[in-house]
Each structure stands twice: as C-alpha cells, then as structure tokens.
Design a protein around this motif. Structure first.
Motif, short mmCIF file in Angstrom:
data_model
loop_
_atom_site.label_atom_id
_atom_site.label_comp_id
_atom_site.label_asym_id
_atom_site.label_seq_id
_atom_site.Cartn_x
_atom_site.Cartn_y
_atom_site.Cartn_z
N ILE A 19 0.82 1.48 -9.08
CA ILE A 19 1.21 0.09 -8.87
C ILE A 19 2.61 0.03 -8.25
N GLY A 20 3.51 0.85 -8.73
CA GLY A 20 4.87 0.90 -8.16
C GLY A 20 4.85 1.34 -6.71
N TYR A 21 4.03 2.32 -6.39
CA TYR A 21 3.92 2.81 -5.01
C TYR A 21 3.40 1.71 -4.09
N ILE A 22 2.38 1.00 -4.54
CA ILE A 22 1.81 -0.08 -3.72
C ILE A 22 2.85 -1.18 -3.51
N LEU A 23 3.59 -1.54 -4.54
CA LEU A 23 4.61 -2.58 -4.40
C LEU A 23 5.71 -2.15 -3.43
N VAL A 24 6.11 -0.90 -3.50
CA VAL A 24 7.15 -0.41 -2.58
C VAL A 24 6.64 -0.43 -1.14
N GLN A 25 5.38 -0.08 -0.94
CA GLN A 25 4.82 -0.08 0.41
C GLN A 25 4.66 -1.49 0.97
N LEU A 26 4.46 -2.49 0.11
CA LEU A 26 4.30 -3.86 0.55
C LEU A 26 5.63 -4.61 0.74
N MET A 27 6.74 -4.02 0.34
CA MET A 27 8.03 -4.70 0.44
C MET A 27 8.39 -5.13 1.87
N PRO A 28 8.20 -4.30 2.91
CA PRO A 28 8.53 -4.80 4.26
C PRO A 28 7.73 -6.04 4.64
N LEU A 29 6.46 -6.09 4.27
CA LEU A 29 5.64 -7.26 4.56
C LEU A 29 6.18 -8.48 3.83
N MET A 30 6.53 -8.31 2.56
CA MET A 30 7.08 -9.42 1.79
C MET A 30 8.40 -9.92 2.37
N MET A 31 9.24 -8.99 2.82
CA MET A 31 10.53 -9.39 3.39
C MET A 31 10.33 -10.15 4.70
#
Length: 51
Positions: A19-31
């Motif tokens: 879950i942490g890995y997925i959230l880190v990978q989605l951070m650029p999209l969220m930003m």
C-alpha cells in the motif's frame, strides 16, 4: 516472518508495504491534480472579482 512461523504478521507487513509503494507511485499524479485545481481556482478568482 514466514520463516519464524508468524504468517499473520508477515502478511500484514507485506500488505502495508505494498500500500505504501502504491501511494508513493501515485504521488506525482496527485500533485499534478492538485496543481491543476489550484491553477483553475487561481484563474477563476480574479475573474469573479471583475463581475
């Protein structure tokens, strides 16, 4: 944890890590999404003051 016969704790650690890995990978999209929302609000605010 699997090797020392603590299967439940091992599965929990793997789930949390994934879950942490997925959230880190989605951070650029969220930003990008937040910047886009901020830009649209920043452009609309001065136009609303003109009306």
């Amino acid at each position: 944890m699997f090797m020392i016969n603590q299967k439940d704790k091992g599965i929990s650690l793997i789930q949390n890590a994934s879950i942490g890995y997925i959230l880190v990978q989605l951070m650029p999209l969220m930003m990008k999404l937040l910047v886009g929302i901020g830009n649209s609000v920043g452009i609309a605010a001065p136009l609303a003051l003109l009306i």
